[in-house]
Design a protein around this motif. Structure first.
Motif, PDB file in Angstrom:
ATOM      1  N   GLN A  13      82.667  26.309  83.816  1.00  0.00           N
ATOM      2  CA  GLN A  13      83.490  27.159  84.671  1.00  0.00           C
ATOM      3  C   GLN A  13      82.603  28.240  85.277  1.00  0.00           C
ATOM      4  N   VAL A  14      82.578  28.302  86.598  1.00  0.00           N
ATOM      5  CA  VAL A  14      81.713  29.257  87.285  1.00  0.00           C
ATOM      6  C   VAL A  14      82.491  29.942  88.406  1.00  0.00           C
ATOM      7  N   THR A  15      81.821  30.879  89.049  1.00  0.00           N
ATOM      8  CA  THR A  15      82.411  31.624  90.150  1.00  0.00           C
ATOM      9  C   THR A  15      82.067  30.960  91.476  1.00  0.00           C
ATOM     10  N   GLY A  16      83.075  30.698  92.283  1.00  0.00           N
ATOM     11  CA  GLY A  16      82.850  30.096  93.582  1.00  0.00           C
ATOM     12  C   GLY A  16      82.280  31.093  94.580  1.00  0.00           C
ATOM     13  N   PRO A  17      81.945  30.646  95.776  1.00  0.00           N
ATOM     14  CA  PRO A  17      81.268  31.506  96.752  1.00  0.00           C
ATOM     15  C   PRO A  17      82.058  32.730  97.182  1.00  0.00           C
ATOM     16  N   LEU A  18      83.389  32.690  97.056  1.00  0.00           N
ATOM     17  CA  LEU A  18      84.208  33.850  97.418  1.00  0.00           C
ATOM     18  C   LEU A  18      84.835  34.522  96.197  1.00  0.00           C
ATOM     19  N   GLY A  19      84.289  34.234  95.013  1.00  0.00           N
ATOM     20  CA  GLY A  19      84.772  34.873  93.794  1.00  0.00           C
ATOM     21  C   GLY A  19      85.849  34.121  93.063  1.00  0.00           C
ATOM     22  N   GLU A  20      86.223  32.946  93.569  1.00  0.00           N
ATOM     23  CA  GLU A  20      87.259  32.154  92.918  1.00  0.00           C
ATOM     24  C   GLU A  20      86.678  31.398  91.719  1.00  0.00           C
ATOM     25  N   ASN A  21      87.559  30.959  90.833  1.00  0.00           N
ATOM     26  CA  ASN A  21      87.126  30.154  89.696  1.00  0.00           C
ATOM     27  C   ASN A  21      87.015  28.693  90.126  1.00  0.00           C
ATOM     28  N   LEU A  22      85.947  28.034  89.692  1.00  0.00           N
ATOM     29  CA  LEU A  22      85.839  26.599  89.961  1.00  0.00           C
ATOM     30  C   LEU A  22      85.043  25.924  88.862  1.00  0.00           C
ATOM     31  N   GLU A  23      85.222  24.631  88.768  1.00  0.00           N
ATOM     32  CA  GLU A  23      84.494  23.843  87.781  1.00  0.00           C
ATOM     33  C   GLU A  23      83.341  23.120  88.470  1.00  0.00           C
ATOM     34  N   ILE A  39      70.721  20.317  88.297  1.00  0.00           N
ATOM     35  CA  ILE A  39      71.767  21.129  88.928  1.00  0.00           C
ATOM     36  C   ILE A  39      71.663  20.976  90.430  1.00  0.00           C
ATOM     37  N   GLU A  40      72.786  20.807  91.097  1.00  0.00           N
ATOM     38  CA  GLU A  40      72.813  20.844  92.562  1.00  0.00           C
ATOM     39  C   GLU A  40      73.603  22.077  92.969  1.00  0.00           C
ATOM     40  N   SER A  41      72.941  23.003  93.659  1.00  0.00           N
ATOM     41  CA  SER A  41      73.602  24.258  94.032  1.00  0.00           C
ATOM     42  C   SER A  41      74.833  24.029  94.902  1.00  0.00           C
ATOM     43  N   ALA A  42      74.829  22.950  95.672  1.00  0.00           N
ATOM     44  CA  ALA A  42      75.979  22.658  96.534  1.00  0.00           C
ATOM     45  C   ALA A  42      77.255  22.416  95.742  1.00  0.00           C
ATOM     46  N   SER A  43      77.123  22.037  94.469  1.00  0.00           N
ATOM     47  CA  SER A  43      78.321  21.827  93.653  1.00  0.00           C
ATOM     48  C   SER A  43      79.065  23.135  93.413  1.00  0.00           C
ATOM     49  N   VAL A  44      78.396  24.259  93.707  1.00  0.00           N
ATOM     50  CA  VAL A  44      79.007  25.570  93.543  1.00  0.00           C
ATOM     51  C   VAL A  44      79.254  26.251  94.889  1.00  0.00           C
ATOM     52  N   ILE A  45      78.285  26.172  95.799  1.00  0.00           N
ATOM     53  CA  ILE A  45      78.333  27.009  97.004  1.00  0.00           C
ATOM     54  C   ILE A  45      78.411  26.216  98.306  1.00  0.00           C
ATOM     55  N   SER A  46      78.713  24.941  98.221  1.00  0.00           N
ATOM     56  CA  SER A  46      78.832  24.138  99.434  1.00  0.00           C
ATOM     57  C   SER A  46      79.837  24.737 100.407  1.00  0.00           C
ATOM     58  N   LEU A  47      79.574  24.566 101.687  1.00  0.00           N
ATOM     59  CA  LEU A  47      80.496  25.047 102.717  1.00  0.00           C
ATOM     60  C   LEU A  47      81.860  24.390 102.558  1.00  0.00           C
ATOM     61  N   SER A  48      81.884  23.182 102.025  1.00  0.00           N
ATOM     62  CA  SER A  48      83.153  22.458 101.846  1.00  0.00           C
ATOM     63  C   SER A  48      84.056  23.112 100.803  1.00  0.00           C
ATOM     64  N   LYS A  49      83.516  24.067 100.035  1.00  0.00           N
ATOM     65  CA  LYS A  49      84.319  24.768  99.030  1.00  0.00           C
ATOM     66  C   LYS A  49      85.237  25.809  99.665  1.00  0.00           C
ATOM     67  N   LEU A  58      78.634  36.488 105.481  1.00  0.00           N
ATOM     68  CA  LEU A  58      78.568  37.904 105.117  1.00  0.00           C
ATOM     69  C   LEU A  58      79.192  38.135 103.745  1.00  0.00           C
ATOM     70  N   ASN A  59      80.139  37.271 103.383  1.00  0.00           N
ATOM     71  CA  ASN A  59      80.941  37.489 102.176  1.00  0.00           C
ATOM     72  C   ASN A  59      80.587  36.584 101.010  1.00  0.00           C
ATOM     73  N   THR A  60      79.944  35.467 101.259  1.00  0.00           N
ATOM     74  CA  THR A  60      79.742  34.466 100.213  1.00  0.00           C
ATOM     75  C   THR A  60      78.530  34.787  99.332  1.00  0.00           C
ATOM     76  N   SER A  61      78.615  34.363  98.072  1.00  0.00           N
ATOM     77  CA  SER A  61      77.585  34.687  97.087  1.00  0.00           C
ATOM     78  C   SER A  61      77.157  33.450  96.306  1.00  0.00           C
ATOM     79  N   THR A  62      75.898  33.476  95.859  1.00  0.00           N
ATOM     80  CA  THR A  62      75.354  32.408  95.014  1.00  0.00           C
ATOM     81  C   THR A  62      75.526  32.712  93.529  1.00  0.00           C
ATOM     82  N   TYR A  63      76.355  33.682  93.192  1.00  0.00           N
ATOM     83  CA  TYR A  63      76.526  34.111  91.807  1.00  0.00           C
ATOM     84  C   TYR A  63      76.817  32.931  90.873  1.00  0.00           C
ATOM     85  N   GLY A  64      77.683  32.024  91.302  1.00  0.00           N
ATOM     86  CA  GLY A  64      78.057  30.898  90.464  1.00  0.00           C
ATOM     87  C   GLY A  64      76.904  29.957  90.144  1.00  0.00           C
TER      88      GLY A  64
END
Length: 297
Positions: A13-23, A39-49, A58-64
């Motif tokens: 369970q990680v944080t999505g690009p806009l702070g949402e929860n995602l698996e 690990i593929e970073s797109a599984s967390v921060i892909s534009l499709s998310k 401006l708002n999206t983050s790689t935190y997850g």
């Protein structure tokens, strides 16, 4: 990659690009006689998310991504492969680094927030609290080495418009990334602005190298390790796929490498794509023999 090595996927369970929860998932497998993580970073921060109306780097983050790395570190790894694929972000990997313990403060000694817009506020960088397990892990970043962080050919100006950035947002992000890179140069004595691969995934490549000590390898590295050229040589034709076939396809992306290998062995190349930017004749002159567009809407 995990499936080809008969490995297993693990969920986190990680944080999505806009702070949402995602698996998201990471793989564990045996490769060249050692246990590796994938690990593929797109599984967390892909534009499709992100739904199109909310897409804005401006708002999206790689935190997850950092959280996913931490989840894998719990498995006592030896080597970790991190793919720098499609991203919705332009935060130069600062979010990932925050998740792993680094601190970024503004002029008032307050922690900065998340997203590309916050880079312009960075005044002090503190790295002493980065997860100590990082130093004992061999990390390899797989990315587009043709992508750089700053300048006219930097990740902001080339890719941010495709991630929902308006011209005004691109200008803001460009200023923010330049400011951040200057702070890195001043405080960490490292110039990340034009490092090959530094612009991958909205600048994530720069953070992998700078903060995690990752060795950045070309995006075809894993396929080469799995004998891709021999497979192409034995094939009848090569089928590639991409969301949008455009000029960036030939800016060091993996498909440009596959086209080159196919032509080396006189194989026809079929591109199955979501769309084409411009005249298809342009791409037919660059080694693609047939283009099939699957999105007609």
């Amino acid at each position: 990659f995990t499936a080809l090595l008969d490995g297993q996927l693990h969920a986190a369970q990680v944080t999505g690009p806009l702070g949402e929860n995602l698996e998201a998932t990471f793989g564990i497998a045996e490769f060249h006689g050692e246990t590796i993580g994938i690990i593929e970073s797109a599984s967390v921060i892909s534009l499709s998310k992100i739904p199109p109306p909310k897409q804005n780097p401006l708002n999206t983050s790689t935190y997850g991504v950092g959280e996913l790395i931490a989840a894998y570190l719990d498995c006592s790894p030896t080597t970790l492969y991190i793919g720098g694929g499609d991203s919705s972000t332009n935060d130069a990997g600062v979010g990932m680094t925050q998740a792993l313990g680094a601190k970024f403060f503004d002029r008032r000694a307050q922690p900065i927030g998340f997203g590309g817009r916050e880079l312009v506020n960075i005044y002090t960088i503190v790295t002493r609290d980065i997860d100590e397990r990082i130093s004992g892990t061999n990390i390899i970043g797989i990315c587009n080495l043709g992508s750089i962080l700053c300048g006219e050919d930097g990740t902001t100006k080339i890719y941010a418009p495709r991630k929902g950035a308006t011209p005004e947002a691109v200008a803001m992000l460009d200023e923010a990334v330049e400011h951040y890179a200057n702070r890195v140069h001043e405080q960490l004595q490292t110039d990340i602005r034009y490092l090959p691969g530094s612009g991958a995934s909205g600048g994530l490549g720069s953070a992998l190298s700078l903060y995690l000590g990752a060795e950045l390898q070309d995006n075809i590295y894993i396929l080469q390790s799995l004998g891709i050229e021999e497979k192409i040589e034995a094939a009848d034709q090569v089928i590639i796929s991409e969301g949008i076939l455009d000029a960036t396809t030939f800016r060091g992306k993996i498909n440009s490498k596959l086209i080159a290998l196919a032509k080396k062995h006189d194989k026809k190349v079929v591109a199955v794509v979501g769309g084409i930017d411009g005249d298809r004749a342009i791409y037919l002159r660059q080694g693609i023999d047939q283009i099939l567009v699957i999105n007609n809407h």
